[in-house]
Design a protein around this motif. Sequence first.
Motif, short mmCIF file in Angstrom:
data_model
loop_
_atom_site.label_atom_id
_atom_site.label_comp_id
_atom_site.label_asym_id
_atom_site.label_seq_id
_atom_site.Cartn_x
_atom_site.Cartn_y
_atom_site.Cartn_z
N GLY A 55 30.99 22.82 -11.81
CA GLY A 55 29.80 22.31 -12.48
C GLY A 55 28.51 22.59 -11.73
N ASP A 82 36.28 30.55 -21.24
CA ASP A 82 35.47 29.34 -21.21
C ASP A 82 36.32 28.13 -20.80
OD1 ASP A 82 33.42 30.90 -22.11
OD2 ASP A 82 33.61 30.28 -24.20
N LYS A 84 35.70 23.81 -19.81
CA LYS A 84 34.89 22.62 -19.56
C LYS A 84 35.41 21.96 -18.29
CE LYS A 84 31.81 21.65 -22.89
NZ LYS A 84 30.41 21.27 -22.64
N HIS A 87 31.96 17.35 -13.49
CA HIS A 87 30.74 17.63 -12.73
C HIS A 87 30.38 16.40 -11.91
CE1 HIS A 87 26.29 19.21 -12.81
NE2 HIS A 87 26.86 19.28 -11.60
N ASP A 251 30.69 16.51 -18.40
CA ASP A 251 31.41 17.76 -18.16
C ASP A 251 30.49 18.96 -18.36
OD1 ASP A 251 33.63 16.28 -17.67
OD2 ASP A 251 34.76 16.95 -19.43
N ALA A 252 30.73 20.01 -17.58
CA ALA A 252 29.88 21.20 -17.59
C ALA A 252 30.64 22.41 -18.11
CB ALA A 252 29.36 21.48 -16.18
N ASP A 253 29.90 23.38 -18.62
CA ASP A 253 30.50 24.64 -19.05
C ASP A 253 30.76 25.53 -17.84
OD1 ASP A 253 30.35 24.03 -21.80
OD2 ASP A 253 28.25 24.68 -21.86
N SER A 254 31.94 26.13 -17.80
CA SER A 254 32.26 27.06 -16.72
C SER A 254 33.26 28.09 -17.23
CB SER A 254 32.79 26.32 -15.49
OG SER A 254 32.81 27.19 -14.37
N ARG A 327 41.55 22.27 -14.50
CA ARG A 327 41.35 22.64 -15.90
C ARG A 327 41.42 24.15 -16.12
NH1 ARG A 327 36.73 18.45 -18.16
NH2 ARG A 327 37.67 16.54 -17.32
N LYS A 331 43.83 25.76 -18.82
CA LYS A 331 43.23 26.55 -19.89
C LYS A 331 43.84 27.96 -19.94
CE LYS A 331 40.34 27.24 -23.28
NZ LYS A 331 38.90 26.98 -23.17
#
Length: 453
Positions: A55, A82, A84, A87, A251-254, A327, A331
């Motif tokens: 994050g 992608d 999530k 963070h 939560d952040a995009d990563s 995650r 994923k």
Amino acid sequence: MKKLVLLLLLAGSSLAQTREDSVIIRKIYNETLTNGQGYEWLRYLCKQVGPRLSGSEGAKKAVVYTQQLMQKQGFDRVFLQDVKVPHWVRGKKEEAYIHVGKQKISVPIAALGGSIATSAKGVEAEVIEVKSFQQLRELGKEKVKGKIVFFNRPMDPTKLNTFEAYGSAVEQRANGASEAGNLGAVGAIVRSVSTVQDDFPHTGSMRYATGAPLIPTAAISTNAANLLSDKLKESPTLTFYFRQNCETLPDADSHNVVGEIKGSEFPDEIIVVGGHLDSWDLAEGAHDDGAGCVQSIEVLRVLKAIGYKPKRTIRAVMFMNEENGLRGGVKYADLAKQNNEKHIAAVESDNGGFTPKGFGVVGRPDQKAKIQTWKELLAPYSLHEIGPGGGGADIGPLAQSGTVLFGYKPDSQRYFDVHHAPNDNFENVNKRELDLGSASMAAIIYLLDKYGI
């Protein structure tokens, strides 16, 4: 007579095959030890990108850097997945001291990842020292309520496998706050999970059990833990103060970052080699796990450099969020299942960039038996520990699809000197050890690709 001739032919063929494999593995090591790129890639990741907690801006920069790095190597495909991610941010530097009478003794401290903050004024209370959850429970609420619980069980120094010692001590860090909170404690502090006596506090992930009160929790250095324990023997009613300013944001995009070389004969069969791109925020994440990331990219570079054309598709994966969520690994496995991908094997490097010793293997008995036939080829490179041990956290979810898992095993004696600590920096990585690890991983990938599993 015909049977004898056949046996001689088979023996000759096997010998010729062994010689060919030995030559290629020697080429792998020669290329890596002569022209290895991983050390300089790691230098950039540590010094120019820096800490990479999920994050964070550092994590974003690391995604961009490794994506561009693999593109420059000319891999057949480089892409992002992608994810999530949590963070959590540390905020202003923590402070702590032992309060004995009028004396205040400052001690090194670091909030544990996922912890809540203290109040703005901090928390100060008397201290209850324990070595186990059972000991804490036996004390009961009457003795624990309103106190700070001090978990002070060290890693067992008699265990030669330091990961085994880590496993037997880390529950204090992971679950200590909930155990203490359930008995009315106002805070929890944990002895750093480390094999050395120093002044570096080791952070790491913690979690709150469902329904447990949320109390702030932090790690103190091993020297500070010894000091606090000694002071408690002298002054049982002393108090401990700590203040921390951490918080959990949305939560952040990563992304996971993936690079691959397409297989020439069985492109739908995939072999993964990877490490986790995220790191804790206290240092540069050199051993944990910058080393594993650059070693994984180096595997693909080396195979290309020696002119080897893989039969199967080989992927280098930079997983995101191993440290405080896993995650990225989940994923990756979910997408593999959705896309009907067949992963025959996965190799993970997440035990530091130290001298290679072997690979832990998770698979069926017949698969393990096949791998044992490669020991003669790997023994000249001191890879004697083939079989015992596990795979890795990020590749673990692939096991549900029947993927054989390999955990790269370097010498572990120094790993917990720097694990999750402020001294996990580039300067503590040895180039030759790092390169030997890359070559070892490339060798096992070569054998997996050639013979399958």
